[in-house]
Design a protein around this motif. Structure first.
Motif, PDB file in Angstrom:
ATOM      1  N   HIS A  91       0.813  -1.333   0.106  1.00  0.00           N
ATOM      2  CA  HIS A  91      -0.019   0.144  -0.152  1.00  0.00           C
ATOM      3  C   HIS A  91       0.948   1.326  -0.105  1.00  0.00           C
ATOM      4  CE1 HIS A  91      -3.254   2.803   0.844  1.00  0.00           C
ATOM      5  NE2 HIS A  91      -2.511   3.219   1.816  1.00  0.00           N
ATOM      6  N   GLU A  92       1.805   1.144   0.894  1.00  0.00           N
ATOM      7  CA  GLU A  92       2.792   2.562   0.900  1.00  0.00           C
ATOM      8  C   GLU A  92       3.559   2.589  -0.413  1.00  0.00           C
ATOM      9  OE1 GLU A  92       2.933   4.877   3.297  1.00  0.00           O
ATOM     10  OE2 GLU A  92       1.262   3.816   4.127  1.00  0.00           O
TER      11      GLU A  92
ATOM     12  N   HIS B 186       2.495   1.601  -3.325  1.00  0.00           N
ATOM     13  CA  HIS B 186       1.602   2.139  -4.473  1.00  0.00           C
ATOM     14  C   HIS B 186       1.182   3.624  -4.290  1.00  0.00           C
ATOM     15  CE1 HIS B 186      -0.092  -2.400  -4.869  1.00  0.00           C
ATOM     16  NE2 HIS B 186       1.023  -2.145  -5.494  1.00  0.00           N
ATOM     17  N   LYS B 187       1.096   3.872  -2.946  1.00  0.00           N
ATOM     18  CA  LYS B 187       0.857   5.494  -2.783  1.00  0.00           C
ATOM     19  C   LYS B 187       1.834   6.298  -3.128  1.00  0.00           C
ATOM     20  CE  LYS B 187      -0.289   8.523   1.142  1.00  0.00           C
ATOM     21  NZ  LYS B 187      -0.211   8.520   2.731  1.00  0.00           N
ATOM     22  N   LYS B 188       3.105   6.077  -2.633  1.00  0.00           N
ATOM     23  CA  LYS B 188       4.251   6.807  -3.382  1.00  0.00           C
ATOM     24  C   LYS B 188       4.327   6.679  -4.914  1.00  0.00           C
ATOM     25  CE  LYS B 188       7.099   6.708   0.771  1.00  0.00           C
ATOM     26  NZ  LYS B 188       8.317   6.149   1.355  1.00  0.00           N
TER      27      LYS B 188
ATOM     28  N   SER C  45       2.044   6.204  -7.079  1.00  0.00           N
ATOM     29  CA  SER C  45       0.728   7.068  -7.546  1.00  0.00           C
ATOM     30  C   SER C  45       1.048   8.586  -7.754  1.00  0.00           C
ATOM     31  CB  SER C  45      -0.465   6.791  -6.951  1.00  0.00           C
ATOM     32  OG  SER C  45      -1.077   5.323  -6.978  1.00  0.00           O
ATOM     33  N   GLU C  46       1.820   9.200  -6.587  1.00  0.00           N
ATOM     34  CA  GLU C  46       2.005  10.507  -6.514  1.00  0.00           C
ATOM     35  C   GLU C  46       3.189  10.970  -7.570  1.00  0.00           C
ATOM     36  OE1 GLU C  46       3.278  10.626  -2.404  1.00  0.00           O
ATOM     37  OE2 GLU C  46       1.126  10.582  -1.758  1.00  0.00           O
TER      38      GLU C  46
ATOM     39  N   LYS D  38      -7.414   5.448  -6.121  1.00  0.00           N
ATOM     40  CA  LYS D  38      -6.876   4.530  -4.948  1.00  0.00           C
ATOM     41  C   LYS D  38      -5.628   3.915  -5.378  1.00  0.00           C
ATOM     42  CE  LYS D  38     -11.278   4.442  -2.579  1.00  0.00           C
ATOM     43  NZ  LYS D  38     -11.787   5.787  -2.731  1.00  0.00           N
ATOM     44  N   PRO D  39      -4.708   4.224  -4.689  1.00  0.00           N
ATOM     45  CA  PRO D  39      -3.317   3.529  -5.190  1.00  0.00           C
ATOM     46  C   PRO D  39      -3.290   2.139  -5.070  1.00  0.00           C
ATOM     47  CG  PRO D  39      -2.924   5.302  -3.215  1.00  0.00           C
ATOM     48  CD  PRO D  39      -4.663   5.011  -3.704  1.00  0.00           C
ATOM     49  N   ASN D  40      -4.090   1.462  -4.420  1.00  0.00           N
ATOM     50  CA  ASN D  40      -4.244   0.013  -4.407  1.00  0.00           C
ATOM     51  C   ASN D  40      -4.711  -0.473  -5.746  1.00  0.00           C
ATOM     52  OD1 ASN D  40      -2.807  -0.462  -1.924  1.00  0.00           O
ATOM     53  ND2 ASN D  40      -4.694  -0.645  -0.863  1.00  0.00           N
TER      54      ASN D  40
END
Length: 130
Positions: free
Chosen positions: A49-50, A52-54, A56-57, A110-112
């Motif tokens: 998740h972390e 994917h979040k980075k 995505s940004e 949603k990053p996931n």
């Protein structure tokens, strides 16, 4: 180009690679490779998740600000050693092209969901499911 994360010294941006047409001529468009150091969280799902979040940004920033870049490859690396003292290394590798990026509503994304939409997605077996 400037891409920042919480710890931007852990982000490595490689030189742009030119893209070529079928005849082998440069198109004036580019491919970008970004590597960043990820941190192993308490479980694999949280780690993914972390990452994917980075990612995505980063995808959002690059495709919005760099109009001459048509594809971005992002590689997440866990540099520390696991309990068996083996280097973990690359844990996720993903590639997105501009066509896909322009279809994404980044405000609600949603990053996931990244693995579902990416051109290429690879995850190291050590991060697959819990």
């Amino acid at each position: 180009m400037r891409i920042t994360t919480e710890n931007s010294d852990m982000v490595r941006i490689h030189p742009l690679d030119p893209l070529y047409d079928k005849e082998g001529h440069e198109t004036g468009r580019y491919s970008l490779r970004i590597e960043f150091d990820a941190v192993m969280k308490v479980n694999r799902r949280k780690t993914r998740h972390e990452i994917h979040k980075k990612a995505s940004e980063m995808f959002e920033v690059v495709f919005k600000k760099q109009k001459d870049i048509d594809e971005v490859e992002i590689v997440a690396v866990i540099p520390q050693k696991n309990p068996n003292e083996n280097a973990i290394g690359m844990v996720i590798k993903m590639k997105m092209n501009r066509t896909i990026a322009e279809k994404v509503n980044w405000k609600t994304f949603k990053p996931n969901d990244l693995p579902r939409i990416l051109e290429t997605y690879w995850v190291h077996p050590s991060l697959i499911s819990e």
